[in-house]
Design a protein around this motif. Sequence first.
Motif, short mmCIF file in Angstrom:
data_model
loop_
_atom_site.label_atom_id
_atom_site.label_comp_id
_atom_site.label_asym_id
_atom_site.label_seq_id
_atom_site.Cartn_x
_atom_site.Cartn_y
_atom_site.Cartn_z
N MET A 95 0.73 -1.30 0.07
CA MET A 95 0.02 -0.05 -0.04
C MET A 95 0.95 1.43 0.00
O MET A 95 1.78 1.33 0.87
CB MET A 95 -0.87 -0.01 1.30
CG MET A 95 -1.90 1.25 1.16
SD MET A 95 -2.91 1.14 2.66
CE MET A 95 -3.93 -0.36 2.09
N SER A 96 0.77 2.19 -0.82
CA SER A 96 1.47 3.33 -0.91
C SER A 96 0.72 4.63 -0.76
O SER A 96 -0.42 4.85 -0.95
CB SER A 96 2.03 3.61 -2.56
OG SER A 96 2.69 2.40 -2.84
N PRO A 97 1.43 5.84 -0.04
CA PRO A 97 0.66 6.68 0.42
C PRO A 97 0.48 7.49 -0.93
O PRO A 97 1.21 7.68 -1.90
CB PRO A 97 1.66 7.68 0.91
CG PRO A 97 2.89 6.64 1.22
CD PRO A 97 2.68 5.64 0.55
N ILE A 98 -0.96 8.20 -1.29
CA ILE A 98 -1.38 9.07 -2.11
C ILE A 98 -0.91 10.48 -2.02
O ILE A 98 -0.71 11.11 -0.96
CB ILE A 98 -2.80 9.21 -2.19
CG1 ILE A 98 -3.41 7.78 -2.40
CG2 ILE A 98 -3.28 10.29 -3.31
CD1 ILE A 98 -5.00 7.70 -2.37
N GLY A 99 -0.40 10.86 -3.11
CA GLY A 99 0.37 12.24 -3.06
C GLY A 99 1.56 12.54 -2.49
O GLY A 99 2.07 13.63 -2.36
N LYS A 100 2.38 11.35 -2.15
CA LYS A 100 3.60 11.76 -1.85
C LYS A 100 4.44 10.66 -2.48
O LYS A 100 4.24 9.49 -2.85
CB LYS A 100 3.66 10.99 -0.17
CG LYS A 100 3.01 12.20 0.71
CD LYS A 100 3.20 11.58 2.32
CE LYS A 100 2.93 12.86 2.96
NZ LYS A 100 3.25 12.95 4.38
N VAL A 101 5.85 11.11 -2.69
CA VAL A 101 6.80 10.18 -3.12
C VAL A 101 7.56 9.50 -2.13
O VAL A 101 8.68 10.22 -1.54
CB VAL A 101 7.70 11.13 -4.22
CG1 VAL A 101 8.85 10.20 -4.68
CG2 VAL A 101 6.94 11.76 -5.17
N ARG A 147 3.92 6.29 7.68
CA ARG A 147 4.20 6.50 6.37
C ARG A 147 2.92 7.34 5.50
O ARG A 147 3.32 7.98 4.50
CB ARG A 147 4.74 5.59 5.49
CG ARG A 147 6.17 4.90 6.07
CD ARG A 147 6.54 3.93 5.11
NE ARG A 147 7.61 3.46 5.69
CZ ARG A 147 8.26 2.34 5.23
NH1 ARG A 147 7.80 1.47 4.36
NH2 ARG A 147 9.48 2.06 5.89
N PHE A 148 1.90 7.24 6.15
CA PHE A 148 0.69 7.85 5.50
C PHE A 148 0.13 9.20 6.24
O PHE A 148 -0.82 9.43 5.96
CB PHE A 148 -0.48 6.72 5.67
CG PHE A 148 -0.03 5.69 4.97
CD1 PHE A 148 -0.41 5.72 3.67
CD2 PHE A 148 0.62 4.42 5.52
CE1 PHE A 148 -0.07 4.17 2.93
CE2 PHE A 148 1.05 3.38 4.96
CZ PHE A 148 0.70 3.09 3.49
N LYS A 149 1.17 9.58 7.19
CA LYS A 149 0.50 10.97 7.92
C LYS A 149 0.73 11.98 6.78
O LYS A 149 1.45 11.96 6.03
CB LYS A 149 1.54 11.11 9.08
CG LYS A 149 1.33 10.13 10.18
CD LYS A 149 2.32 10.74 11.49
CE LYS A 149 1.85 9.68 12.50
NZ LYS A 149 1.92 10.05 13.83
N GLY A 150 -0.12 12.85 6.95
CA GLY A 150 -0.34 13.94 6.02
C GLY A 150 -0.87 13.71 4.65
O GLY A 150 -0.67 14.66 3.79
N THR A 151 -1.51 12.64 4.66
CA THR A 151 -1.96 12.34 3.08
C THR A 151 -3.63 12.65 2.96
O THR A 151 -4.27 12.43 2.09
CB THR A 151 -2.04 10.79 2.77
OG1 THR A 151 -2.43 10.18 3.98
CG2 THR A 151 -0.21 10.35 2.57
N LEU A 152 -4.14 13.11 4.05
CA LEU A 152 -5.64 13.36 4.33
C LEU A 152 -5.71 14.93 4.32
O LEU A 152 -5.41 15.43 5.15
CB LEU A 152 -6.45 12.54 5.23
CG LEU A 152 -7.80 12.65 5.27
CD1 LEU A 152 -8.33 12.37 3.81
CD2 LEU A 152 -8.45 11.86 6.42
#
Length: 67
Positions: free
Chosen positions: A29-35, A62-67
């Motif tokens: 699973m990868s974070p949306i909008g982050k490289v 790793r998913f902090k700040g994606t929403l």
Amino acid sequence: MDIGSTDTACPKCGSRELGRGRQRGYAVMSPIGKVRFGSNVEYLLCTDCGYILESYVSSPERFKGTL
């Protein structure tokens, strides 16, 4: 991460024979909008019928700040 409880029974078949598993490779699973790299997905599952009781990413930070 410690997932599940040994007191848990499968809601589908009632078995208490549970196990843990992990998806790897292309199932990350990868974070949306982050490289940035994603995280493996881990599961608590019934070893009798295969029902997945719980699923988690192993590195939720790793998913902090994606929403």
